[in-house]
Design a protein around this motif. Structure first.
Motif, PDB file in Angstrom:
ATOM      1  N   PRO A 128      -1.402 -10.423   8.015  1.00 22.28           N
ATOM      2  CA  PRO A 128      -0.468  -9.563   8.763  1.00 22.28           C
ATOM      3  C   PRO A 128      -0.263  -8.221   8.050  1.00 22.28           C
ATOM      4  CG  PRO A 128       0.431 -11.772   8.496  1.00 22.28           C
ATOM      5  CD  PRO A 128      -0.814 -11.719   7.676  1.00 22.28           C
ATOM      6  N   PHE A 129      -0.250  -7.161   8.834  1.00 26.35           N
ATOM      7  CA  PHE A 129      -0.171  -5.795   8.289  1.00 26.35           C
ATOM      8  C   PHE A 129       1.044  -5.123   8.914  1.00 26.35           C
ATOM      9  CE2 PHE A 129      -1.099  -1.336   7.940  1.00 26.35           C
ATOM     10  CZ  PHE A 129      -1.992  -1.180   6.881  1.00 26.35           C
ATOM     11  N   ILE A 130       1.997  -4.741   8.058  1.00 24.76           N
ATOM     12  CA  ILE A 130       3.216  -4.090   8.570  1.00 24.76           C
ATOM     13  C   ILE A 130       3.272  -2.663   8.047  1.00 24.76           C
ATOM     14  CG2 ILE A 130       5.735  -4.131   8.561  1.00 24.76           C
ATOM     15  CD1 ILE A 130       5.584  -7.138   8.555  1.00 24.76           C
ATOM     16  N   LEU A 131       3.506  -1.788   8.963  1.00 27.17           N
ATOM     17  CA  LEU A 131       3.525  -0.361   8.628  1.00 27.17           C
ATOM     18  C   LEU A 131       4.971   0.061   8.411  1.00 27.17           C
ATOM     19  CD1 LEU A 131       1.905   2.294   8.643  1.00 27.17           C
ATOM     20  CD2 LEU A 131       2.279   2.351  11.113  1.00 27.17           C
ATOM     21  N   VAL A 132       5.216   0.749   7.293  1.00 26.64           N
ATOM     22  CA  VAL A 132       6.559   1.291   7.062  1.00 26.64           C
ATOM     23  C   VAL A 132       6.425   2.806   7.138  1.00 26.64           C
ATOM     24  CG1 VAL A 132       8.466   1.509   5.437  1.00 26.64           C
ATOM     25  CG2 VAL A 132       7.206  -0.644   5.621  1.00 26.64           C
ATOM     26  N   SER A 133       7.104   3.376   8.133  1.00 31.20           N
ATOM     27  CA  SER A 133       6.838   4.808   8.318  1.00 31.20           C
ATOM     28  C   SER A 133       8.121   5.602   8.506  1.00 31.20           C
ATOM     29  CB  SER A 133       5.892   4.991   9.506  1.00 31.20           C
ATOM     30  OG  SER A 133       6.606   5.412  10.623  1.00 31.20           O
ATOM     31  N   ASP A 134       8.000   6.926   8.292  1.00 28.59           N
ATOM     32  CA  ASP A 134       9.128   7.801   8.574  1.00 28.59           C
ATOM     33  C   ASP A 134       9.413   7.783  10.070  1.00 28.59           C
ATOM     34  OD1 ASP A 134       9.323   8.696   5.942  1.00 28.59           O
ATOM     35  OD2 ASP A 134       7.581  10.020   6.261  1.00 28.59           O
ATOM     36  N   ALA A 135      10.637   8.168  10.399  1.00 26.02           N
ATOM     37  CA  ALA A 135      10.952   8.316  11.817  1.00 26.02           C
ATOM     38  C   ALA A 135      10.072   9.420  12.391  1.00 26.02           C
ATOM     39  CB  ALA A 135      12.430   8.660  11.973  1.00 26.02           C
ATOM     40  N   ASN A 136      10.006   9.495  13.667  1.00 20.65           N
ATOM     41  CA  ASN A 136       9.231  10.527  14.378  1.00 20.65           C
ATOM     42  C   ASN A 136       7.722  10.407  14.168  1.00 20.65           C
ATOM     43  OD1 ASN A 136      11.745  11.619  15.013  1.00 20.65           O
ATOM     44  ND2 ASN A 136      11.718  12.846  13.103  1.00 20.65           N
ATOM     45  N   TRP A 166      -3.509 -12.862  -0.162  1.00 21.85           N
ATOM     46  CA  TRP A 166      -2.269 -12.167   0.205  1.00 21.85           C
ATOM     47  C   TRP A 166      -1.667 -12.764   1.459  1.00 21.85           C
ATOM     48  CZ3 TRP A 166      -0.790  -9.364  -3.699  1.00 21.85           C
ATOM     49  CH2 TRP A 166      -1.762  -8.892  -4.588  1.00 21.85           C
ATOM     50  N   ASP A 167      -0.291 -12.876   1.423  1.00 17.37           N
ATOM     51  CA  ASP A 167       0.384 -13.396   2.618  1.00 17.37           C
ATOM     52  C   ASP A 167       0.635 -12.273   3.607  1.00 17.37           C
ATOM     53  OD1 ASP A 167       0.666 -16.076   1.698  1.00 17.37           O
ATOM     54  OD2 ASP A 167       2.195 -15.351   0.297  1.00 17.37           O
ATOM     55  N   ILE A 168       0.872 -11.080   3.076  1.00 16.22           N
ATOM     56  CA  ILE A 168       1.249  -9.981   3.966  1.00 16.22           C
ATOM     57  C   ILE A 168       0.908  -8.646   3.304  1.00 16.22           C
ATOM     58  CG2 ILE A 168       3.670  -9.701   3.162  1.00 16.22           C
ATOM     59  CD1 ILE A 168       4.003 -10.020   6.501  1.00 16.22           C
ATOM     60  N   ILE A 169       0.628  -7.658   4.137  1.00 19.78           N
ATOM     61  CA  ILE A 169       0.383  -6.306   3.605  1.00 19.78           C
ATOM     62  C   ILE A 169       1.452  -5.385   4.189  1.00 19.78           C
ATOM     63  CG2 ILE A 169      -1.234  -4.359   3.506  1.00 19.78           C
ATOM     64  CD1 ILE A 169      -3.496  -6.451   3.932  1.00 19.78           C
ATOM     65  N   ILE A 170       2.116  -4.671   3.306  1.00 26.75           N
ATOM     66  CA  ILE A 170       3.086  -3.683   3.782  1.00 26.75           C
ATOM     67  C   ILE A 170       2.561  -2.319   3.363  1.00 26.75           C
ATOM     68  CG2 ILE A 170       5.498  -2.946   3.726  1.00 26.75           C
ATOM     69  CD1 ILE A 170       6.252  -5.750   2.816  1.00 26.75           C
ATOM     70  N   SER A 171       2.387  -1.451   4.326  1.00 25.93           N
ATOM     71  CA  SER A 171       1.729  -0.186   4.008  1.00 25.93           C
ATOM     72  C   SER A 171       2.581   1.014   4.420  1.00 25.93           C
ATOM     73  CB  SER A 171       0.385  -0.131   4.746  1.00 25.93           C
ATOM     74  OG  SER A 171      -0.193   1.143   4.595  1.00 25.93           O
ATOM     75  N   ALA A 172       2.589   2.024   3.548  1.00 31.18           N
ATOM     76  CA  ALA A 172       3.202   3.301   3.922  1.00 31.18           C
ATOM     77  C   ALA A 172       2.282   4.009   4.913  1.00 31.18           C
ATOM     78  CB  ALA A 172       3.397   4.155   2.677  1.00 31.18           C
ATOM     79  N   VAL A 196       0.872  -1.175   0.000  1.00 27.08           N
ATOM     80  CA  VAL A 196       0.000   0.000   0.000  1.00 27.08           C
ATOM     81  C   VAL A 196       0.915   1.233   0.000  1.00 27.08           C
ATOM     82  CG1 VAL A 196      -1.884   1.196   1.166  1.00 27.08           C
ATOM     83  CG2 VAL A 196      -1.689  -1.300   1.365  1.00 27.08           C
ATOM     84  N   ASP A 197       1.043   1.832  -1.162  1.00 27.53           N
ATOM     85  CA  ASP A 197       1.956   2.982  -1.280  1.00 27.53           C
ATOM     86  C   ASP A 197       1.578   3.743  -2.551  1.00 27.53           C
ATOM     87  OD1 ASP A 197       5.248   3.262  -0.038  1.00 27.53           O
ATOM     88  OD2 ASP A 197       4.248   4.737  -1.363  1.00 27.53           O
ATOM     89  N   ALA A 248      -6.517   4.273   7.234  1.00 28.04           N
ATOM     90  CA  ALA A 248      -7.631   3.989   6.313  1.00 28.04           C
ATOM     91  C   ALA A 248      -7.468   2.592   5.715  1.00 28.04           C
ATOM     92  CB  ALA A 248      -7.683   5.036   5.220  1.00 28.04           C
ATOM     93  N   ALA A 249      -6.221   2.203   5.423  1.00 34.35           N
ATOM     94  CA  ALA A 249      -5.983   0.856   4.869  1.00 34.35           C
ATOM     95  C   ALA A 249      -6.368  -0.216   5.888  1.00 34.35           C
ATOM     96  CB  ALA A 249      -4.513   0.708   4.470  1.00 34.35           C
ATOM     97  N   LEU A 250      -6.075   0.067   7.186  1.00 32.68           N
ATOM     98  CA  LEU A 250      -6.470  -0.890   8.233  1.00 32.68           C
ATOM     99  C   LEU A 250      -7.996  -1.033   8.296  1.00 32.68           C
ATOM    100  CD1 LEU A 250      -3.863  -0.029  10.992  1.00 32.68           C
ATOM    101  CD2 LEU A 250      -4.303  -2.325  10.083  1.00 32.68           C
ATOM    102  N   ASN A 251      -8.680   0.104   8.086  1.00 32.70           N
ATOM    103  CA  ASN A 251     -10.150   0.022   8.059  1.00 32.70           C
ATOM    104  C   ASN A 251     -10.642  -0.861   6.912  1.00 32.70           C
ATOM    105  OD1 ASN A 251     -10.431   1.608  10.270  1.00 32.70           O
ATOM    106  ND2 ASN A 251     -10.778   3.516   9.116  1.00 32.70           N
ATOM    107  N   VAL A 252     -10.006  -0.685   5.742  1.00 30.79           N
ATOM    108  CA  VAL A 252     -10.403  -1.512   4.583  1.00 30.79           C
ATOM    109  C   VAL A 252     -10.176  -2.988   4.887  1.00 30.79           C
ATOM    110  CG1 VAL A 252      -9.880  -2.069   2.180  1.00 30.79           C
ATOM    111  CG2 VAL A 252      -9.992   0.329   2.912  1.00 30.79           C
ATOM    112  N   LEU A 253      -9.033  -3.281   5.539  1.00 29.00           N
ATOM    113  CA  LEU A 253      -8.724  -4.684   5.870  1.00 29.00           C
ATOM    114  C   LEU A 253      -9.752  -5.227   6.883  1.00 29.00           C
ATOM    115  CD1 LEU A 253      -6.890  -7.145   5.665  1.00 29.00           C
ATOM    116  CD2 LEU A 253      -5.456  -6.182   7.474  1.00 29.00           C
ATOM    117  N   ALA A 254     -10.084  -4.401   7.880  1.00 30.81           N
ATOM    118  CA  ALA A 254     -11.054  -4.845   8.901  1.00 30.81           C
ATOM    119  C   ALA A 254     -12.405  -5.138   8.241  1.00 30.81           C
ATOM    120  CB  ALA A 254     -11.202  -3.781   9.973  1.00 30.81           C
ATOM    121  N   GLU A 255     -12.782  -4.256   7.321  1.00 36.04           N
ATOM    122  CA  GLU A 255     -14.030  -4.445   6.577  1.00 36.04           C
ATOM    123  C   GLU A 255     -14.024  -5.787   5.825  1.00 36.04           C
ATOM    124  OE1 GLU A 255     -14.681  -1.826   3.175  1.00 36.04           O
ATOM    125  OE2 GLU A 255     -14.705  -0.231   4.714  1.00 36.04           O
TER     126      GLU A 255
END
Ligand code: C2E
Ligand code: MG
Ligand code: MG
Length: 569
Positions: free
Chosen positions: A80-88, A51-57, A10-11, A67-74
């Motif tokens: 498994p959902f892994i978030l890739v995020s900026d520091a801070n 899908w085996d895994i979701i990697i999301s920005a 998800v990016d 919002a992506a987590l909401n779509v997945l919950a729906e």
């Protein structure tokens, strides 16, 4: 070739996706992927692939990890959902984890991605297995292990909800409990695997013949139940009849047609109870009453709880009156040879004129006498009375047989042939006077022993007839070896043959088959000319039924004979 891994990224930018894929390829994985940048694309991807895994920005121009987590919950799937995020961005990362993300990885530290994925896949597998265990446990607690239909527990839960709905809408509801007969004999004769297969077929047929998706359950054994929301009495009765009708046409097990009969008990909310267990119990009491009364169905009545008590009273009285020529008597129903119009026999049918309950037919008390042991003195009385009647008719120059129905108990009694011989002697009669009617069920209780007894009776020159053929489960192989002279095709086929092609086909093939085996075929329950004609065209040998004559008193028989188109010479 590494382990295939289907990744949903998800990016908003392909370049970010490529960075992640480079990282993934460093491990044991051979990733395949799709990138989605907004909610619609993500929904489409979730619906179209596994899908085996979701990697999301974290943040995207048109989308976000939350919002992506909401779509997945729906969507409802556990991926498994892994978030890739900026520091801070720890604060909102924590928020994402609260909403179901499994982990978050800082963009500058992508080397954590692989171990995180490995761990999450492992945990997902464990979660999945646990879920399967739970599902299996739930299933085994709520579904029958033979038919895989909902069991009593699940049915009660469905009933609870239906009762609540009925309370709100003030609509009545009905519970039907159906019990099928003679399965013990199927299991004995064909083995329990085929017995189970038959139950599965019955279950499927019952499910199919519902009006809609009313809850239906298999309570185990041969008992099924159905819940009819918003059903008035008439509809409950209609359904009961339809269910029974549906089970009537034969089931095929190993090329052997097996027809099943049953009874239905009905209880209704709110009159008969307000909770599932009481209602089911009362439907079962009604079912028991239907069996006792020999009727297809019965609706619960409070008096039925006393039915057991009444039965005991009846048996108590019967024990006293057997042998006294007061309340019990026999009626006789002629059997006619079609080609010659000759009366070849009569069947003795038991009647009980009870001073309070009126006329009681044999189906209402024979099975109780079998359970209480009263059947033995009763059979003795029937044999004696039938032989005496024969002697009384002798002056008419009759050349007929006197058929007597024998219960299962007698066929297991090694003394029975001697007993019959003694009775014949005592009445100064001949074995040729008698025909003994047995049923498939009576043989199946212990086939070897029954066979021994039948062989002795046959050697004594007593003719044997197989009653109600087609309703039991004897194998044709066994029948072929049995010394029976005559087969009586059960009335249910004969009655149905004019309107039901299956019944007509059954009758036709039974006649052909038994003729090939050298047996005489008699059709029971002939009620009209059309049935007579059809049977005649199929080559049936003998008929019995209301069309020829209803069962009548012994004194009446000579008068009937004189006035009838039939003769005895
Ligand atoms: P079954 O031996 O099959 O007897 C035939 C039953 O069908 C009789 O019912 C008879 O009245 C009825 N029937 C005959 N023709 C027609 C017809 O055209 N239409 C209709 N609807 N019915 C017809 P019943 O007398 O009520 O006897 C029921 C069963 O009770 C008998 O079935 C038999 O199994 C048993 N039974 C009768 N008498 C005795 C007995 O003395 N001893 C034993 N052990 N069982 C008996
Ligand atoms: Mg009979
Ligand atoms: Mg019969």
């Amino acid at each position: 070739m590494g382990i295939p891994l289907n990744v949903l990224i998800v990016d908003h930018a392909d370049s970010n996706a490529s960075l992640m894929l480079v990282e993934l390829r460093k491990g044991r994985f051979t990733p395949t992927h799709k990138r989605v940048g907004n909610a619609e694309e993500m929904r489409a991807a979730l619906n179209s692939d596994q899908w085996d895994i979701i990697i999301s920005a974290h943040d995207m121009p048109n989308f976000s990890a939350l919002a992506a987590l909401n779509v997945l919950a729906e969507h409802g799937e556990d991926i498994p959902f892994i978030l890739v995020s900026d520091a801070n961005r720890e604060d909102s990362a924590v928020e994402a984890m609260k909403r179901g993300a499994q982990d978050y990885i800082m963009k500058g530290n992508l080397k954590r991605l692989l171990p995180a994925i490995e761990r999450e896949l492992r945990e997902a597998a464990i979660r999945h297995e646990r879920q399967q265990d739970e599902d299996r446990l739930y299933h085994s607690m709520h579904y029958d292990h033979v038919s895989d239909m909902p069991n009593r527990t699940l049915f009660c839960e469905q009933m609870k909800r239906a009762i609540l709905a009925s309370r709100r809408s003030s609509d009545p509801l009905a519970v039907l409990v159906i019990k099928l007969n003679q399965f013990q004999q199927v299991n004995n004769a064909l083995g329990s695997i085929r017995g189970d297969n038959l139950l599965q077929q019955v279950g499927q047929r019952l499910q199919r013949c519902r009006d809609g998706s009313e809850p239906i359950a298999h309570f185990g054994g041969t008992t099924f139940a159905i819940l009819l929301p918003e059903a008035e009495v008439e509809e409950a009765i209609r359904t009961a009849k339809r269910l029974l009708k549906e089970t009537e046409s034969p089931f095929m097990t190993e090329n052997l047609p097996i027809s099943v009969t049953g009874n239905v008990g009905i209880a209704r909310f709110p009159e008969h109870g307000s909770d599932p267990n009481t209602l089911i119990q009362r439907a079962e009491i009604a079912l028991y009453a239907a069996v006792q009364l020999g009727s297809e169905y019965a609706i619960y009545q409070p008096e039925m709880d006393f039915e057991n008590y009444r039965r005991l009273l009846l048996m108590g009285r019967l024990a006293v009156i057997i042998g006294k020529e007061t309340e019990l008597f026999l009626q006789y129903q002629p059997q006619v040879e079609m080609k010659t119009m000759r009366v070849v026999g009569v069947e003795a049918l038991m009647r009980w004129q009870h001073p309070e309950h009126g006329l009681i037919l044999p189906n209402q008390f024979i099975s109780a006498t079998e359970q209480t042991g009263l059947i033995q003195p009763l059979t003795t009385w029937v044999l004696k009375t039938a032989l005496q009647q024969y002697r009384a008719w002798e002056d008419l120059g009759l050349n007929i047989t006197q058929a007597v129905n024998i219960s299962a108990r007698s066929l297991q009694d090694l003394e029975f042939p001697y007993h019959v011989a003694n009775m014949i002697k005592a009445q100064k009669g001949y074995p040729e006077w008698l025909q003994i009617e047995i049923t498939e069920g009576a043989i199946m209780a212990n086939p070897a022993r029954a066979m021994g007894i039948l062989t002795q009776l046959s050697a004594m020159k007593i003719s044997l007839s197989m009653d109600d053929f087609g309703t039991g489960y004897s194998s044709l192989g066994r029948l072929k070896d049995m010394p029976v002279d005559e087969i009586k095709i059960d009335q249910c086929f004969v009655k149905g043959m004019l309107t039901n092609e299956d019944d007509a086909a059954m009758v036709r093939s039974m006649i052909n088959l038994f003729h090939n085996l050298g047996r005489i075929v008699l059709a029971e329950g002939v009620e009209n000319q059309a049935t007579w004609d059809m049977l005649a065209s199929l080559g049936c040998d003998r008929v019995q039924g209301f069309f020829i004559a209803r069962p009548m008193g012994g004194d009446q028989f000579p008068h009937w004979l004189k006035a009838s188109p039939y003769h005895v010479e």
